[in-house]
Scaffold this motif. Structure first.
Motif, PDB file in Angstrom:
ATOM      1  N   ALA A   1      -5.603  -3.585   3.025  1.00  0.00           N
ATOM      2  CA  ALA A   1      -6.067  -4.458   1.944  1.00  0.00           C
ATOM      3  C   ALA A   1      -7.330  -3.876   1.314  1.00  0.00           C
ATOM      4  O   ALA A   1      -8.280  -3.523   2.006  1.00  0.00           O
ATOM      5  CB  ALA A   1      -6.336  -5.861   2.466  1.00  0.00           C
ATOM      6  N   ASP A   2      -7.334  -3.767  -0.012  1.00  0.00           N
ATOM      7  CA  ASP A   2      -8.504  -3.256  -0.732  1.00  0.00           C
ATOM      8  C   ASP A   2      -9.574  -4.328  -0.888  1.00  0.00           C
ATOM      9  O   ASP A   2     -10.768  -4.027  -0.929  1.00  0.00           O
ATOM     10  CB  ASP A   2      -8.075  -2.758  -2.107  1.00  0.00           C
ATOM     11  N   GLU A   3      -9.152  -5.577  -0.983  1.00  0.00           N
ATOM     12  CA  GLU A   3     -10.072  -6.705  -1.083  1.00  0.00           C
ATOM     13  C   GLU A   3      -9.528  -7.832  -0.210  1.00  0.00           C
ATOM     14  O   GLU A   3      -8.312  -7.981  -0.066  1.00  0.00           O
ATOM     15  CB  GLU A   3     -10.181  -7.203  -2.517  1.00  0.00           C
ATOM     16  N   THR A   4     -10.426  -8.630   0.342  1.00  0.00           N
ATOM     17  CA  THR A   4     -10.015  -9.811   1.099  1.00  0.00           C
ATOM     18  C   THR A   4     -10.771 -11.024   0.585  1.00  0.00           C
ATOM     19  O   THR A   4     -11.906 -10.915   0.119  1.00  0.00           O
ATOM     20  CB  THR A   4     -10.266  -9.651   2.606  1.00  0.00           C
TER      21      THR A   4
ATOM     22  N   GLN B   1      -8.077  -5.455   6.280  1.00  0.00           N
ATOM     23  CA  GLN B   1      -8.558  -4.198   5.713  1.00  0.00           C
ATOM     24  C   GLN B   1      -8.007  -3.007   6.483  1.00  0.00           C
ATOM     25  O   GLN B   1      -7.666  -1.973   5.888  1.00  0.00           O
ATOM     26  CB  GLN B   1     -10.079  -4.188   5.707  1.00  0.00           C
ATOM     27  N   GLN B   2      -7.885  -3.139   7.793  1.00  0.00           N
ATOM     28  CA  GLN B   2      -7.297  -2.064   8.596  1.00  0.00           C
ATOM     29  C   GLN B   2      -5.856  -1.795   8.181  1.00  0.00           C
ATOM     30  O   GLN B   2      -5.392  -0.649   8.201  1.00  0.00           O
ATOM     31  CB  GLN B   2      -7.350  -2.426  10.082  1.00  0.00           C
TER      32      GLN B   2
ATOM     33  N   LYS C   1       0.834  -1.208   0.000  1.00  0.00           N
ATOM     34  CA  LYS C   1       0.000   0.000   0.000  1.00  0.00           C
ATOM     35  C   LYS C   1       0.867   1.255   0.000  1.00  0.00           C
ATOM     36  O   LYS C   1       0.555   2.235  -0.675  1.00  0.00           O
ATOM     37  CB  LYS C   1      -0.933   0.011   1.205  1.00  0.00           C
TER      38      LYS C   1
ATOM     39  N   ALA D   1     -10.590 -10.770   8.116  1.00  0.00           N
ATOM     40  CA  ALA D   1     -10.809  -9.816   7.023  1.00  0.00           C
ATOM     41  C   ALA D   1     -10.727  -8.371   7.497  1.00  0.00           C
ATOM     42  O   ALA D   1     -10.066  -7.533   6.861  1.00  0.00           O
ATOM     43  CB  ALA D   1     -12.151 -10.081   6.361  1.00  0.00           C
ATOM     44  N   ALA D   2     -11.382  -8.056   8.602  1.00  0.00           N
ATOM     45  CA  ALA D   2     -11.396  -6.666   9.083  1.00  0.00           C
ATOM     46  C   ALA D   2      -9.984  -6.205   9.429  1.00  0.00           C
ATOM     47  O   ALA D   2      -9.610  -5.054   9.144  1.00  0.00           O
ATOM     48  CB  ALA D   2     -12.314  -6.537  10.290  1.00  0.00           C
ATOM     49  N   TYR D   3      -9.199  -7.076  10.030  1.00  0.00           N
ATOM     50  CA  TYR D   3      -7.824  -6.725  10.376  1.00  0.00           C
ATOM     51  C   TYR D   3      -7.009  -6.443   9.128  1.00  0.00           C
ATOM     52  O   TYR D   3      -6.263  -5.447   9.059  1.00  0.00           O
ATOM     53  CB  TYR D   3      -7.195  -7.855  11.185  1.00  0.00           C
TER      54      TYR D   3
ATOM     55  N   HIS E   1      -2.827  -1.752  -5.514  1.00  0.00           N
ATOM     56  CA  HIS E   1      -4.129  -2.329  -5.152  1.00  0.00           C
ATOM     57  C   HIS E   1      -3.837  -3.697  -4.555  1.00  0.00           C
ATOM     58  O   HIS E   1      -3.250  -4.560  -5.210  1.00  0.00           O
ATOM     59  CB  HIS E   1      -5.016  -2.461  -6.384  1.00  0.00           C
TER      60      HIS E   1
END
Length: 314
Positions: free
Chosen positions: A191-194, A187-188, A168, A183-185, A173
């Motif tokens: 990550a744009d997609e998981t 994204q924090q 990032k 997933a939430a971690y 991307h």
């Protein structure tokens, strides 16, 4: 001082705490009082099975030996010819098979760098190996460039989390695989997609990526070649590249080794100091034998989100 040693390989009960003399530095050596160390895959695998078959002879440990790679601590003594460090400096770095100890003896050539004294040394104890491996797979060997698409397998682990952040920071991307609860971690971290590897097939969801960073094993690596665009790259830290397959597909494959030069280490320390890299501490353990055994058990159980850190008493 106290130090963890191995006389044989096997389950956690082969770990033993011993008392040894504190090290005294020669002219080109320094002594670091250990503040925190990371629990890493090499510690667990070597403790279980001995050295990796692919290890160069120069770094292959011979019984009896200790464990540990990355560390954070405070310089307590320096040799007469040392100019890089002074007593009282806060430092982090790499000391192969030597960090499971209250004090570490370092040669002047060691991959170690100072960090600002306002930074907490606990998470930094688990910084080097994760960021070194991620840097190798993403920046040095992965050669990411702004605007590319990067698929990172195992994005929630200690290495994967650093790889997401590095990609990032490079302007990419990022698609990361992990469990649904991770997933939430991810994204924090940026990550744009998981992708939930348990319920979703990444080969059906992504294609023509510029770089695949494989942190999860040979099976995932084998499935990743078709999703890389012609001319793209795949790096792997724990599965050997199928060179015939990469050649057939017109892609570059590299087995990445987790090391940093001192200059590269200083670069990632600067990113950390600026808040562009973070270390999530999943759990801490005191430097006590039973706690260290538990840290190994917990690491082996899988599903790691962030770093497990062993913290020294003071």
């Amino acid at each position: 001082m106290k130090k963890v040693m191995l006389k044989q390989y096997g389950d956690v009960d082969v770990l033993h705490m011993v008392e040894v003399k504190s090290p005294q530095p020669a002219a080109h050596q320094s002594v670091v009082k250990t503040a925190a160390i990371g629990v890493n895959d090499p510690d667990v695998v070597i403790r279980q099975n001995g050295p990796f078959p692919t290890m160069p002879a120069a770094i292959k440990p011979v019984l009896p030996h200790s464990l540990g790679e990355d560390f954070a601590g405070v310089v307590t003594a320096v040799g007469s010819a040392v100019s890089r460090f002074a007593v009282g400096d806060h430092v982090i770095g790499m000391a192969y098979m030597a960090t499971y100890a209250e004090e570490i003896l370092l040669d002047d050539s060691a991959i170690v760098a100072t960090v600002p004294k306002n930074l907490d040394l606990v998470p930094l104890g688990g910084f080097y190996l994760g960021v070194a491996t991620a840097y190798a797979a993403t920046i040095r060997d992965g050669q990411v460039q702004a605007g590319q698409t990067v698929l990172i397998h195992g994005g929630a682990g200690g290495v994967g989390g650093q790889a997401i952040q590095l990609a990032k920071n490079a302007g990419d991307h990022v698609i990361a695989t992990g469990s649904a609860k991770q997933a939430a971690y991810m994204q924090q971290l940026g990550a744009d997609e998981t992708i939930d590897y348990r319920s979703q097939d990444f080969t059906q969801l992504v294609q023509d990526v510029d770089l695949v960073v494989n942190l999860t094993g040979p099976k995932t690596l084998a499935a990743s070649y078709p999703v890389v665009r012609p001319g793209g790259r795949v790096t792997s830290v724990n599965g050997l590249i199928d060179t015939a397959e990469t050649k057939r597909r017109g892609i570059t494959g590299i087995y990445s080794m987790g090391y940093l030069s001192v200059q590269e280490l200083e670069t990632v320390i600067a990113l950390y100091s600026q808040g562009k890299l973070t270390v999530r501490v999943d759990r801490t353990y005191p430097f006590e034998l039973e706690a260290i055994k538990q840290a190994h058990r917990d690491f082996q159980s899988g599903g790691n989100t962030g770093k497990k850190i062993i913290v020294f008493n003071d």
